[in-house]
Design an enzyme around this catalytic site. Structure first.
Site, PDB file in Angstrom:
ATOM      1  N   PHE A 191      37.905  45.633  44.886  1.00  0.00           N
ATOM      2  CA  PHE A 191      37.700  44.845  46.099  1.00  0.00           C
ATOM      3  C   PHE A 191      36.231  44.447  46.206  1.00  0.00           C
ATOM      4  CE2 PHE A 191      41.460  47.432  47.049  1.00  0.00           C
ATOM      5  CZ  PHE A 191      42.348  46.468  47.497  1.00  0.00           C
ATOM      6  N   LEU A 192      35.660  44.032  45.080  1.00  0.00           N
ATOM      7  CA  LEU A 192      34.247  43.684  45.057  1.00  0.00           C
ATOM      8  C   LEU A 192      34.014  42.318  45.688  1.00  0.00           C
ATOM      9  CD1 LEU A 192      33.343  44.708  41.391  1.00  0.00           C
ATOM     10  CD2 LEU A 192      33.343  46.121  43.448  1.00  0.00           C
TER      11      LEU A 192
ATOM     12  N   LYS B  59      45.988  43.983  46.758  1.00  0.00           N
ATOM     13  CA  LYS B  59      44.870  43.132  46.352  1.00  0.00           C
ATOM     14  C   LYS B  59      45.166  41.671  46.675  1.00  0.00           C
ATOM     15  CE  LYS B  59      41.175  41.549  44.529  1.00  0.00           C
ATOM     16  NZ  LYS B  59      40.837  41.607  43.121  1.00  0.00           N
TER      17      LYS B  59
ATOM     18  N   CYS C 284      38.783  34.721  42.763  1.00  0.00           N
ATOM     19  CA  CYS C 284      39.936  35.469  43.279  1.00  0.00           C
ATOM     20  C   CYS C 284      40.778  34.726  44.300  1.00  0.00           C
ATOM     21  CB  CYS C 284      39.456  36.788  43.891  1.00  0.00           C
ATOM     22  SG  CYS C 284      38.730  37.926  42.706  1.00  0.00           S
TER      23      CYS C 284
END
Length: 464
Positions: A160-161, A218, A274
């Site tokens: 979860f950067l 995610k 993402c």
């Protein structure tokens, strides 16, 4: 049964996730492997292959001690107790699900390699962003190709950067999510990975869930965050039409404790590796489950993002008297956001292409993105010929060079340095009228207006 002790870790994939994630792990030998010799050489050099604040210091302090980079993939697999699979999972470009589904080719190749090389049992951890139930296909491949006596436990441990703050996120994460099968062996493997993180992460921030829930979390997290950005951008269009101010509206909405104050900043649109990929993946998943209304909703998030980029670019053209042919337009910022050199899906690319289609002369400046990367983005990595657009593009080393003689200055990335520019000096070198288009809400509109600029701020209408 004795608890599983992890003494050696191998990470397959030396990209943005694998490198930083494994660099912060203390007290355990970690080897990051990749078939790309140039990438591994870069990780072993003084010039790391990615830019992230704090990463350089972390890697160089651990490299050669407990952190190693190698192209010997088989050795890394063979010696590891736990293997992170951190390979690229891009959106498919052809075949079933093209444009939406994740291409799992590299993940499946890595999984097959693990099964072929391993001579002892391993914990295999999905670190790549994957569709829900990907672990099922990984398990099928591992079991079909494993050697006698080898057992594989599969965990999901999504990252979860946030780019630009990745190192801070890794050292002090909001949460670490680990998913496992709810069997005795699966839970044992989950505890083993939890113990790795417990070297520096408080136990109450290590969340353990079912395998499928972890995989879906995610996609869900990125979809929800991206949805908030597009929602406030949809409101910003209404603000411009009515005279309302998007910052005031967002401030009021953000006071609702159910909403919070994050991801309520209007902009030219979201980018990065993402958000769009994961939302499109969620669209495809919804369609596959025969939930067309759900798919339509999430597809609309991406469509709103594309609309915001084109709307902003069209506003520049409209404001410059409906033509920018032959006019110099300065784009400040090429990275998709500040504090990263990443340009994937950056709004600047779409906006620049829009200006080029209008026959403008485009000058570009970004403090971290290289000239070669900008050309790769403008040519779609070679799919578009560079020669026709070269006369219309200038890539500059300084803001002053980019803005000199520009009829419009367009801020596309919220780099801190853009807040403190010598705007009076810039104004002196611009033709009149001189326009500034703030696509990130970072400049003092009144200050620039007092200097003489015509300022257009996204989400703020001129009507009273």
């Amino acid at each position: 049964m004795a608890p599983i002790e992890v003494k050696k870790i191998c990470c397959i994939g030396a990209g943005y996730v694998g490198g930083p994630t494994c660099a912060v792990i203390p007290n355990i030998q970690v080897t990051i492997v990749d078939l790309n010799q140039a990438r591994i050489d870069a990780w072993n050099s003084d010039e790391l292959p990615i830019y992230e604040p704090g990463l350089d210091e972390v890697v160089k302090s651990a490299r050669g001690k407990n952190l190693f980079f190698s192209t010997d993939v088989d050795k890394g697999i063979a010696e590891a107790d736990l293997i992170f699979v951190s390979v690229n999972t891009p959106t498919k470009k052809s075949g079933v699900g093209a444009g939406f589904a994740a291409d799992l080719k590299f993940l499946q190749l890595a999984t097959r390699r693990i099964a072929e090389v391993a001579t002892s049992s391993k914990i295999v951890v999905e670190k790549s962003t994957v569709p829900c139930r990907t672990a099922e296909s990984m398990r099928t491949i591992l079991e079909a190709n494993s050697k006698p006596g080898c057992h594989f436990d599969i965990l999901s441990n999504p990252e979860f950067l946030a780019e630009g703050t990745a190192i801070a996120d890794l050292f002090a994460p909001d949460r670490v999510l680990i998913g496992s099968l709810q069997t005795e062996q699966g839970l044992d493997a989950c505890r083993a990975l939890s113990n790795v993180y417990a070297n520096w992460v408080p136990r109450d921030r290590i969340l353990t869930v079912g395998l499928w829930s972890s995989e879906l979390s995610k996609l869900a997290a990125n979809a929800m965050l991206a949805q908030r950005i597009s929602s406030v951008n949809a409101l910003s269009a209404i603000c411009e039409a009515t005279g309302a101010n998007i910052d005031e509206v967002a401030f009021a909405v953000g006071k609702d404790t159910r909403m919070g104050s994050k991801f309520l900043k209007a902009s030219v649109g979201f980018g990065g590796s993402c958000f769009q990929k994961d939302i499109l993946n969620l669209v495809y998943l919804s369609e596959s489950l025969h939930l067309p209304e759900v798919a339509k909703y999430w597809r609309a998030v991406v469509e709103m993002n594309e609309y915001q980029k084109s709307r902003f670019a069209e506003k520049v053209v409209d404001t410059l008297f409906n033509t920018i042919t032959g006019k110099k337009i300065a784009i400040l910022g090429w990275a998709f956001k500040k504090d990263t050199g990443d340009t994937r899906e950056s709004p600047s690319i779409s906006i620049a292409n829009h200006f080029l289609s209008e026959k403008a002369r485009v000058s570009i400046y970004d403090p971290q993105v290289t000239e070669s990367q900008i050309w790769l983005d403008l040519t779609d990595y070679g799919d578009i010929p560079a020669e026709p657009i070269k006369p219309h593009i200038t890539i500059n080393k300084t803001v002053e060079e980019a803005c000199k003689g520009a009829e419009a200055i367009v801020i596309c990335t919220e780099w801190d340095e853009f807040k403190t520019l010598d705007w009076e000096k810039i104004y002196a070198n611009c033709p009149r009228p001189a326009f500034v288009f703030d696509g990130r809400l970072i400049i003092d509109r009144k200050k620039l207006t007092d200097i003489g600029f015509k300022v257009v701020t996204i989400g703020s209408g001129d009507r009273v």
